[in-house]
Every structure is written in structure tokens, then in C-alpha cells.
Design a protein around this motif. Structure first.
Motif, PDB file in Angstrom:
ATOM      1  N   ALA A   1      47.528   1.780 116.874  1.00 33.26           N
ATOM      2  CA  ALA A   1      46.475   0.986 117.497  1.00 33.26           C
ATOM      3  C   ALA A   1      46.581  -0.482 117.095  1.00 33.26           C
ATOM      4  CB  ALA A   1      45.105   1.541 117.126  1.00 33.26           C
ATOM      5  N   GLN A   2      47.522  -0.777 116.208  1.00 33.88           N
ATOM      6  CA  GLN A   2      47.784  -2.132 115.721  1.00 33.88           C
ATOM      7  C   GLN A   2      46.518  -2.802 115.206  1.00 33.88           C
ATOM      8  OE1 GLN A   2      49.931  -4.225 118.767  1.00 33.88           O
ATOM      9  NE2 GLN A   2      51.624  -2.797 118.709  1.00 33.88           N
ATOM     10  N   LYS A   3      45.805  -2.056 114.366  1.00 31.20           N
ATOM     11  CA  LYS A   3      44.613  -2.626 113.755  1.00 31.20           C
ATOM     12  C   LYS A   3      45.027  -3.737 112.802  1.00 31.20           C
ATOM     13  CE  LYS A   3      41.556   1.193 114.248  1.00 31.20           C
ATOM     14  NZ  LYS A   3      40.186   1.425 113.997  1.00 31.20           N
ATOM     15  N   GLU A   4      44.184  -4.732 112.690  1.00 34.38           N
ATOM     16  CA  GLU A   4      44.500  -5.864 111.814  1.00 34.38           C
ATOM     17  C   GLU A   4      44.586  -5.426 110.354  1.00 34.38           C
ATOM     18  OE1 GLU A   4      41.973  -9.206 112.537  1.00 34.38           O
ATOM     19  OE2 GLU A   4      42.263  -9.043 114.689  1.00 34.38           O
ATOM     20  N   ARG A   5      43.740  -4.496 109.981  1.00 37.16           N
ATOM     21  CA  ARG A   5      43.835  -3.951 108.629  1.00 37.16           C
ATOM     22  C   ARG A   5      43.466  -2.478 108.672  1.00 37.16           C
ATOM     23  NH1 ARG A   5      39.476  -3.936 104.927  1.00 37.16           N
ATOM     24  NH2 ARG A   5      37.536  -3.908 106.068  1.00 37.16           N
ATOM     25  N   MET A   6      44.021  -1.758 107.732  1.00 31.15           N
ATOM     26  CA  MET A   6      43.811  -0.313 107.692  1.00 31.15           C
ATOM     27  C   MET A   6      42.388   0.002 107.241  1.00 31.15           C
ATOM     28  SD  MET A   6      46.695   0.924 108.675  1.00 31.15           S
ATOM     29  CE  MET A   6      46.718   2.616 108.167  1.00 31.15           C
ATOM     30  N   ASP A   7      41.799   1.014 107.851  1.00 33.23           N
ATOM     31  CA  ASP A   7      40.471   1.488 107.465  1.00 33.23           C
ATOM     32  C   ASP A   7      40.668   2.696 106.544  1.00 33.23           C
ATOM     33  OD1 ASP A   7      37.901   2.378 107.185  1.00 33.23           O
ATOM     34  OD2 ASP A   7      37.462   2.462 109.335  1.00 33.23           O
ATOM     35  N   TRP A   8      40.852   2.413 105.270  1.00 29.74           N
ATOM     36  CA  TRP A   8      41.149   3.463 104.305  1.00 29.74           C
ATOM     37  C   TRP A   8      39.981   4.413 104.099  1.00 29.74           C
ATOM     38  CZ3 TRP A   8      45.992   4.284 103.587  1.00 29.74           C
ATOM     39  CH2 TRP A   8      46.893   3.227 103.688  1.00 29.74           C
ATOM     40  N   LYS A   9      38.760   3.925 104.292  1.00 25.55           N
ATOM     41  CA  LYS A   9      37.592   4.814 104.169  1.00 25.55           C
ATOM     42  C   LYS A   9      37.624   5.881 105.259  1.00 25.55           C
ATOM     43  CE  LYS A   9      34.464   1.695 101.810  1.00 25.55           C
ATOM     44  NZ  LYS A   9      33.201   0.971 101.861  1.00 25.55           N
ATOM     45  N   HIS A  10      38.024   5.482 106.447  1.00 30.33           N
ATOM     46  CA  HIS A  10      38.102   6.459 107.537  1.00 30.33           C
ATOM     47  C   HIS A  10      39.175   7.501 107.228  1.00 30.33           C
ATOM     48  CE1 HIS A  10      38.939   8.157 111.526  1.00 30.33           C
ATOM     49  NE2 HIS A  10      37.631   7.986 111.676  1.00 30.33           N
ATOM     50  N   THR A  11      40.312   7.050 106.740  1.00 30.50           N
ATOM     51  CA  THR A  11      41.381   7.979 106.373  1.00 30.50           C
ATOM     52  C   THR A  11      40.917   8.917 105.266  1.00 30.50           C
ATOM     53  OG1 THR A  11      43.047   6.354 107.021  1.00 30.50           O
ATOM     54  CG2 THR A  11      43.778   8.156 105.592  1.00 30.50           C
ATOM     55  N   ARG A  12      40.198   8.388 104.288  1.00 29.27           N
ATOM     56  CA  ARG A  12      39.644   9.229 103.222  1.00 29.27           C
ATOM     57  C   ARG A  12      38.697  10.285 103.798  1.00 29.27           C
ATOM     58  NH1 ARG A  12      35.080   6.503 100.278  1.00 29.27           N
ATOM     59  NH2 ARG A  12      34.153   7.159 102.227  1.00 29.27           N
ATOM     60  N   ASN A  13      37.825   9.868 104.728  1.00 32.16           N
ATOM     61  CA  ASN A  13      36.876  10.807 105.330  1.00 32.16           C
ATOM     62  C   ASN A  13      37.588  11.893 106.121  1.00 32.16           C
ATOM     63  OD1 ASN A  13      34.815   9.345 104.196  1.00 32.16           O
ATOM     64  ND2 ASN A  13      34.362   8.199 106.053  1.00 32.16           N
TER      65      ASN A  13
END
Length: 176
Positions: A40-52
């Protein structure tokens, strides 16, 4: 030529099948979220979402699938066309909708959403309609949607009459 790590992984999976399967499942599921974010070429990784996603995958999905697949094999042993069809039908009509529902509601819960069923209603409930067209013969489609509507209406009526119309009230009341 077999590399040493393949031998180690194979032996670990044989010796500790539950731990190996659930851990690998959770890692792969979380990896799917990472791949999605990268694509999705996000500007930065959403590590909280990955953790969830990982928490839901390890705490429910990996465990559920581990025991579900073993139960299916005990009930319908073998690889004949009939047995495979039975396992596939049960997996797709029962386990898949349940696991998908837990994914949407579990991640929403971990994200602290007020209505943990919002994503499920907006995204997954249409999956039931899709399953209706794919799995149900024409003469059973209305009845299938009626069963889905029954479950949904039960939740809506319960939550509306016993609180503020959110899933939190229904869940809190059902736990008492």
C-alpha cells in the motif's frame, strides 16, 4: 540437499506440533499485514496494527485452526473426494466465517474502537451474501440469508433494548 535448519524445523514441528503450528500461523498472519502495508506504500509502518493482527492470529486463529483441522480429520478421515469435499464444505461454511468474524472484531477491540462490530458489518457481512451465491443452491438461498438475518437481528434487538446499541453492551451483558 537438506539444510540443517529445515531438519531442525521439521523435528521441532513433530516434537511440539501445537507450538510450532500456532507460532508459525501467527507470524505468517502478521507477515500478511506487513506485506499489505508495504504494497500500500504507506509512508510509515503501523506497527501497532501489525501487533494487533499478530495477537488475534496467535490467541485465536492459530489455536482454532490447529484444533479444528484435527477435529475435521478425525470425523472425516482420508483424502477421498467425498471426504475432502465434506471437510472443505464444513471449513468454508463454518470455520472461515467464524475466523473472519473474530479477525474483524478482535482487531477492532484491540484498537479500542467503540463499536467493535462496525468493520464486521461493513466488510464481512457482505461475505455472507457472497457465500450465499457460491455455496447455496438457488432453492436454499433465501433460507440461508434468513439464518444470517436471524443472527444479526438477534444481536441488533438485544443491543438496542439493553443498552446503547453497541456491541460492547451486548458482550458485557452476555458475560454476566
Amino acid at each position: 540437499m537438506t539444510t540443517w535448519w529445515r531438519v531442525v524445523l521439521k523435528e521441532a514441528a513433530k516434537r511440539f506440533p501445537w507450538l510450532a503450528n500456532v507460532t508459525l500461523y501467527g507470524c505468517l498472519f502478521a507477515g500478511g499485514d506487513l506485506v499489505h502495508q508495504l504494497m500500500a506504500q504507506k509512508e510509515r509502518m503501523d506497527w501497532k496494527h501489525t501487533r494487533n493482527v499478530a495477537i488475534v492470529a496467535i490467541s485465536f486463529h492459530g489455536n482454532f485452526n490447529y484444533f479444528w483441522l484435527r477435529a475435521l480429520e478425525r470425523r472425516f478421515p482420508g483424502k477421498s473426494a467425498g471426504m475432502v469435499f465434506r471437510k472443505l464444505l464444513l471449513d468454508q461454511s463454518f470455520a472461515s466465517p467464524l475466523a473472519t468474524s473474530v479477525f474483524y472484531t478482535g482487531v477492532s477491540f484491540l484498537e479500542g474502537k467503540e463499536d467493535i462490530f462496525e468493520d464486521w458489518r461493513e466488510k464481512f457481512f457482505n461475505t455472507w451474501k457472497f457465500l450465499n451465491f457460491v455455496l447455496m443452491p438457488l432453492y436454499m438461498r433465501t433460507a440461508f440469508m434468513g439464518c444470517c438475518a436471524f443472527l444479526w437481528a438477534t444481536f441488533l434487538c438485544f443491543s438496542r433494548q439493553n443498552g446503547d446499541g453497541t456491541a460492547g453492551v451486548a458482550l458485557a451483558d452476555s458475560l454476566h
